[in-house]
Design a protein around this motif. Structure first.
Motif, PDB file in Angstrom:
ATOM      1  N   GLU A   1      58.798  29.740  51.974  1.00 20.41           N
ATOM      2  CA  GLU A   1      58.092  28.559  51.631  1.00 20.41           C
ATOM      3  C   GLU A   1      57.119  28.678  51.006  1.00 20.41           C
ATOM      4  O   GLU A   1      56.056  29.546  51.513  1.00 20.41           O
ATOM      5  N   SER A   2      56.965  28.288  49.824  1.00 24.11           N
ATOM      6  CA  SER A   2      55.798  28.886  48.768  1.00 24.11           C
ATOM      7  C   SER A   2      54.649  27.629  48.796  1.00 24.11           C
ATOM      8  O   SER A   2      55.020  26.534  48.937  1.00 24.11           O
ATOM      9  N   GLN A   3      53.519  28.077  48.368  1.00 28.83           N
ATOM     10  CA  GLN A   3      52.456  27.378  48.175  1.00 28.83           C
ATOM     11  C   GLN A   3      51.342  28.054  47.312  1.00 28.83           C
ATOM     12  O   GLN A   3      51.350  29.256  47.245  1.00 28.83           O
ATOM     13  N   ILE A   4      50.857  26.985  46.395  1.00 28.27           N
ATOM     14  CA  ILE A   4      49.641  27.427  45.494  1.00 28.27           C
ATOM     15  C   ILE A   4      48.455  27.261  46.027  1.00 28.27           C
ATOM     16  O   ILE A   4      48.075  26.411  46.420  1.00 28.27           O
ATOM     17  N   VAL A   5      47.514  28.331  46.051  1.00 26.07           N
ATOM     18  CA  VAL A   5      46.251  28.518  46.550  1.00 26.07           C
ATOM     19  C   VAL A   5      45.391  28.866  45.422  1.00 26.07           C
ATOM     20  O   VAL A   5      45.622  30.142  44.720  1.00 26.07           O
ATOM     21  N   THR A   6      44.292  28.297  45.259  1.00 26.54           N
ATOM     22  CA  THR A   6      43.117  28.458  44.440  1.00 26.54           C
ATOM     23  C   THR A   6      42.024  29.060  45.319  1.00 26.54           C
ATOM     24  O   THR A   6      41.526  28.477  46.409  1.00 26.54           O
ATOM     25  N   LEU A   7      41.449  30.319  44.984  1.00 30.29           N
ATOM     26  CA  LEU A   7      40.466  30.824  45.861  1.00 30.29           C
ATOM     27  C   LEU A   7      39.262  30.251  45.680  1.00 30.29           C
ATOM     28  O   LEU A   7      38.365  30.721  44.840  1.00 30.29           O
ATOM     29  N   LYS A   8      38.868  29.307  46.462  1.00 24.05           N
ATOM     30  CA  LYS A   8      37.374  28.746  46.300  1.00 24.05           C
ATOM     31  C   LYS A   8      36.926  28.859  47.923  1.00 24.05           C
ATOM     32  O   LYS A   8      37.522  28.447  48.849  1.00 24.05           O
ATOM     33  N   PRO A   9      35.863  29.546  47.685  1.00 27.63           N
ATOM     34  CA  PRO A   9      35.183  29.841  49.037  1.00 27.63           C
ATOM     35  C   PRO A   9      34.815  28.633  49.901  1.00 27.63           C
ATOM     36  O   PRO A   9      34.195  27.671  49.334  1.00 27.63           O
ATOM     37  N   SER A  10      35.176  28.574  50.959  1.00 30.52           N
ATOM     38  CA  SER A  10      34.879  27.757  52.205  1.00 30.52           C
ATOM     39  C   SER A  10      33.887  28.386  53.110  1.00 30.52           C
ATOM     40  O   SER A  10      33.261  27.671  53.967  1.00 30.52           O
ATOM     41  N   GLY A  11      33.790  29.609  53.081  1.00 31.50           N
ATOM     42  CA  GLY A  11      32.715  30.555  53.880  1.00 31.50           C
ATOM     43  C   GLY A  11      32.640  31.717  53.271  1.00 31.50           C
ATOM     44  O   GLY A  11      33.237  32.240  52.459  1.00 31.50           O
ATOM     45  N   GLU A  12      31.348  32.608  53.773  1.00 25.70           N
ATOM     46  CA  GLU A  12      31.232  33.848  53.479  1.00 25.70           C
ATOM     47  C   GLU A  12      30.623  34.838  54.395  1.00 25.70           C
ATOM     48  O   GLU A  12      29.959  34.135  55.411  1.00 25.70           O
ATOM     49  N   LYS A  13      30.395  36.010  54.242  1.00 30.04           N
ATOM     50  CA  LYS A  13      29.833  36.922  55.251  1.00 30.04           C
ATOM     51  C   LYS A  13      29.456  38.023  54.547  1.00 30.04           C
ATOM     52  O   LYS A  13      29.909  38.420  53.308  1.00 30.04           O
ATOM     53  N   THR A  14      28.260  38.567  54.798  1.00 29.92           N
ATOM     54  CA  THR A  14      27.862  39.815  53.931  1.00 29.92           C
ATOM     55  C   THR A  14      28.212  41.124  54.775  1.00 29.92           C
ATOM     56  O   THR A  14      28.259  41.211  56.143  1.00 29.92           O
ATOM     57  N   ILE A  15      28.670  41.990  54.273  1.00 31.20           N
ATOM     58  CA  ILE A  15      29.456  43.339  54.596  1.00 31.20           C
ATOM     59  C   ILE A  15      28.541  44.168  54.430  1.00 31.20           C
ATOM     60  O   ILE A  15      28.009  44.443  53.210  1.00 31.20           O
ATOM     61  N   THR A  16      28.116  45.301  55.134  1.00 29.31           N
ATOM     62  CA  THR A  16      26.988  46.160  54.984  1.00 29.31           C
ATOM     63  C   THR A  16      27.589  47.637  55.592  1.00 29.31           C
ATOM     64  O   THR A  16      28.219  47.834  56.543  1.00 29.31           O
ATOM     65  N   THR A  17      27.597  48.619  54.648  1.00 25.40           N
ATOM     66  CA  THR A  17      28.129  49.852  54.747  1.00 25.40           C
ATOM     67  C   THR A  17      26.964  50.690  55.926  1.00 25.40           C
ATOM     68  O   THR A  17      25.688  50.573  55.741  1.00 25.40           O
ATOM     69  N   PRO A  18      27.522  51.145  57.078  1.00 29.25           N
ATOM     70  CA  PRO A  18      26.717  51.745  57.967  1.00 29.25           C
ATOM     71  C   PRO A  18      25.745  52.732  57.225  1.00 29.25           C
ATOM     72  O   PRO A  18      26.240  53.635  56.782  1.00 29.25           O
ATOM     73  N   LYS A  19      24.383  52.698  57.535  1.00 28.98           N
ATOM     74  CA  LYS A  19      23.505  53.853  56.915  1.00 28.98           C
ATOM     75  C   LYS A  19      23.845  55.076  57.255  1.00 28.98           C
ATOM     76  O   LYS A  19      24.191  55.475  58.533  1.00 28.98           O
ATOM     77  N   GLY A  20      24.029  56.049  56.298  1.00 29.67           N
ATOM     78  CA  GLY A  20      24.353  57.435  56.567  1.00 29.67           C
ATOM     79  C   GLY A  20      25.728  57.770  56.782  1.00 29.67           C
ATOM     80  O   GLY A  20      26.350  59.041  57.002  1.00 29.67           O
ATOM     81  N   SER A  21      26.740  56.784  56.718  1.00 30.18           N
ATOM     82  CA  SER A  21      28.065  57.082  57.009  1.00 30.18           C
ATOM     83  C   SER A  21      28.810  57.415  55.910  1.00 30.18           C
ATOM     84  O   SER A  21      30.043  57.857  56.023  1.00 30.18           O
ATOM     85  N   VAL A  22      28.178  57.454  54.676  1.00 23.41           N
ATOM     86  CA  VAL A  22      28.902  57.649  53.532  1.00 23.41           C
ATOM     87  C   VAL A  22      28.197  58.488  52.683  1.00 23.41           C
ATOM     88  O   VAL A  22      26.750  58.266  52.338  1.00 23.41           O
ATOM     89  N   MET A  23      28.579  59.347  52.014  1.00 27.66           N
ATOM     90  CA  MET A  23      27.881  60.301  51.092  1.00 27.66           C
ATOM     91  C   MET A  23      28.839  60.629  49.776  1.00 27.66           C
ATOM     92  O   MET A  23      29.739  60.963  49.649  1.00 27.66           O
ATOM     93  N   TRP A  24      28.027  59.955  48.746  1.00 24.84           N
ATOM     94  CA  TRP A  24      28.611  60.366  47.294  1.00 24.84           C
ATOM     95  C   TRP A  24      28.217  61.726  47.002  1.00 24.84           C
ATOM     96  O   TRP A  24      27.122  62.137  46.760  1.00 24.84           O
TER      97      TRP A  24
END
Length: 724
Positions: free
Chosen positions: A517-540
């Motif tokens: 069963e199909s439905q069409i969805v337009t991506l309109k934000p109803s909520g949001e959250k901020t994601i943070t990379t843990p400090k020092g966990s990634v090294m470029w």
């Protein structure tokens, strides 16, 4: 789901639903006539013919073999003056050409249609064109419409007739001159000239099964105009993707390309007997006939098992005769096909999600056909990942029953002649017979999903992706990801899907299909959250670079878990070089020729499994992989000079490699940037509650409702579906 799939459903974007589970009974045929027709889908094998003025040369100019380039392009590669080349028409008198014999050969080879070169790059027409005297009727002693006679012979012989048409023309005075790349744009005058010639071909030569456009770099408006013209004059004529700008009825791979993945669209591989040429080459080293037959049978199996059609070329001599070696190759292929036709014509692509080392698979109704190209050392053919009771296994070519055992979803077929004298003669493999085993079931079969998600979180990484083939022109063709499929288990009677996405997906329109069963969805934000990379966990780490090569979609690092930057590439010429003092977050601009590219390899080390974000800037096109795995690729017909997107990267603990191929299709300069993000915003959409029926598992598919074409990339690689 029950296996009752109409032709229309097979090759719409929702074709992907069929790869979850297939209960195979029998095909049903719908009455409305649509493209692609079931006849085109089922034909599987066709003849390509490269025949023209270039055939007179046979790859030789002024007594010397022209070893550079394809022989049908000898005018360009030998540097022949246009007037000298034109005078060759006085010598072109192919009296040994017999269209009925050619049709007979195609039928003996098992081919269901013939695609003929109406006009190649040299501009010489193999039909009677009213818009140029540079044609076989007006310019040669032959003085007959050779293409019309072939079209009539095809109709007499009961096979389809199609045409190849070069979008570039080295003879037309208002076209771009000969270049090294064959991807020149069309002047307004040249475009109108092409429109007139296509109109006469579509009007004067009866039913055309397909038109094979080739080369050139058209504007979207030009591609649209030609596409609509063909559809108006010949509504059933299939139009090749090389028309460009994703105006396409069937996708065409690069020359002699055999993809190792299935596609959810109609597609075709065009192949030559020898990779070096399509037109006749008198000095071609032809080698062992048996090996060539093996090669072409193997290629045919690869194509049809992945759902494509195989278009195999011959190049007649200038006198019209067929090269005996090429004839014998086709007859050898046809002999094999005649013994195994049940597994070929009208068959479907392998329903399994993973390949088998011993060979390839097709299916039809309630039967699976196993093509054995590599006999296992223990002479046992193993098949797993299905549900259904096996009724019998037999050698298709002879009907000889084979010993088998089944335990649950695992089937073992004994292919050793030494056991009860009920097996396959393993020597047949080395003799290019390529045995085919027919596996019949008591009451159909079901294919298990390769991945079933149990934690209620659906991401691209645990999906079963669906691929197409996007093509703005020949050099800008690439594997495009067109949709995601998931299978999931839950004890809930209802779910409330929650969609998570980044700013790159905001405003996009998608089609979500849950259990059919199909439905069409337009991506309109109803909520949001901020994601943070843990400090020092990634090294470029270090950044490396090397020149790209080939068409946009060629990225030899794809599929490799780890790339050694100290190792030479396959051609032993290009090597990775470290980029010094690269400034992340800065937009760079470089002068780079059109149709050229370069590749960046970024080392990233993570102390845990985690998802991070990067903002990537690119010019016309970008092809992105992480640790060898496809993330996304795009090359928009809108020809954007610069664009930015957020790309979420699912890192594994330890070393990771992000590889980006940057491609310049049309500009004088290419712009690019890499910006690691320490934090980013995830937006959310909560959908309505959805009631689930009681099933072993459920299915969800996601496609782009706002895609420019059904082969265009979905570009929703950051989306997450949580099933609450």
């Amino acid at each position: 789901m029950k296996m009752k799939i109409s032709p229309k459903l097979k090759f719409t974007i929702l074709f992907c639903l069929s790869i979850f589970t297939l209960t195979v009974k029998a095909k049903t045929v719908t009455t409305p006539k649509i493209k692609p027709s079931q006849e085109w889908i089922d034909q599987k094998f066709s003849m390509f013919i490269h025949f023209g003025l270039y055939s007179v040369y046979g790859g030789v100019y002024e007594g010397k073999s022209v070893e550079r380039g394809y022989s049908e392009q000898i005018q360009s590669f030998a540097g022949i003056f246009s007037d000298w080349y034109g005078e060759t028409a006085n010598e072109f008198n192919p009296l040994k050409w017999n269209p009925d014999s050619v049709v007979s050969l195609a039928k003996q080879a098992g081919m269901k249609s013939i695609i003929f070169t109406s006009k190649h790059h040299d501009g010489f027409c193999m039909y009677h064109s009213r818009y140029t005297e540079f044609n076989i009727v007006d310019a040669t002693p032959y003085s007959r419409d050779l293409m019309k006679e072939l079209a009539d012979a095809c109709r007499r012989g009961g096979i389809g007739f199609g045409v190849y048409y070069s979008l570039i023309d080295w003879h037309y005075p208002h076209a771009y001159p000969i270049s090294s790349h064959n991807a020149d744009p069309l002047t307004d005058e040249h475009y109108e000239f092409n429109m007139k010639q296509i109109e006469e071909i579509m009007t004067n030569y009866g039913d055309i099964s397909e038109i094979w456009f080739d080369m050139g770099s058209l504007t979207p408006e030009q591609s649209k105009g030609l596409y609509e013209l063909v559809n108006r004059l010949q509504p059933d004529c299939m139009i090749s993707g090389r028309l460009g700008n994703d105006y396409v009825d069937f996708a065409v791979m690069a020359d002699n390309e055999y993809p190792d993945y299935k596609m959810g669209i109609p597609w075709q591989t065009a192949a030559s007997i020898f990779n070096e040429t399509w037109g006749y080459r008198s000095w071609q080293v032809r080698g062992d006939l048996q090996e060539k037959r093996e090669e072409k049978i193997s290629s045919l199996m690869k194509v049809i098992s992945r759902g494509g059609n195989y278009l195999l070329n011959i190049g007649p001599r200038g006198d019209g005769s067929i090269v005996e070696f090429e004839r014998d190759v086709l007859l050898g292929v046809g002999n094999w096909i005649s013994k195994n036709s049940e597994a070929i014509y009208g068959s479907e692509a392998s329903p399994f999600h993973t390949p088998f080392e011993w060979g390839d698979i097709t299916y039809n109704n309630d039967k699976i056909y196993a093509f054995i190209s590599k006999m296992p050392a223990n002479s046992k053919i193993e098949l797993s990942g299905f549900k259904g009771k096996v009724k019998s296994a037999e050698l298709l070519s002879t009907g000889q029953p084979l010993f088998f055992s089944q335990k649950g979803d695992k089937l073992i077929i004994n292919a050793d002649m030494g056991i009860n004298n009920r097996g396959i003669d393993t020597e047949a493999v080395s003799e290019a017979e390529f045995p085919v085993i027919k596996i019949s079931f008591v009451d159909g079969f079901t294919i298990n999903p390769s991945i079933i998600v149990n934690d209620g979180k659906l991401i691209p990484g645990n999906s079963m992706p669906v691929f197409g083939h996007s093509s703005l022109n020949y050099y800008a063709g690439y594997k495009s990801l067109t949709g995601y499929n998931w299978a999931f288990k839950t004890g809930r009677k209802s779910i409330i899907p929650k969609l998570s996405f980044t700013e790159s997906e905001v405003g996009r329109s998608l089609k979500l299909n849950i259990d059919g069963e199909s439905q069409i969805v337009t991506l309109k934000p109803s909520g949001e959250k901020t994601i943070t990379t843990p400090k020092g966990s990634v090294m470029w780490g270090k950044l490396y670079r090397k020149p790209g090569k080939g068409v946009f979609g060629n990225l030899e690092e794809e599929g490799l878990d780890f790339v050694s930057v100290g190792q030479l590439s396959e051609d032993l010429k290009t090597v990775w070089k470290e980029v010094i003092d690269y400034k992340y977050g800065e937009k760079y601009q470089e002068k780079i020729s059109p149709r050229q590219s370069f590749i960046l390899l970024q080392e990233i080390e993570s102390d845990r499994n985690q998802t991070i974000a990067v903002r990537l800037g690119s010019g016309n096109g970008a092809y992105i992989i992480l640790n060898g795995r496809y993330i996304t690729a795009h090359l928009s017909p809108k020809r954007l000079k610069y664009q930015e997107e957020i790309v979420l990267l699912p890192l594994t603990k330890g070393k990771n490699q992000l590889i980006v191929k940057y491609y310049n299709g049309y500009e004088k300069k290419l712009s690019y940037s890499i910006t690691p993000l320490n934090e980013w915003t995830i937006f959310e959409n909560n959908l309505s509650s959805y009631n689930l029926q009681e099933k072993e598992y459920h299915t969800i598919s996601l496609t782009a409702e706002d895609a420019e074409s059904y082969v265009s990339p979905i570009r929703m690689n950051n989306i997450v579906i949580e099933l609450n």
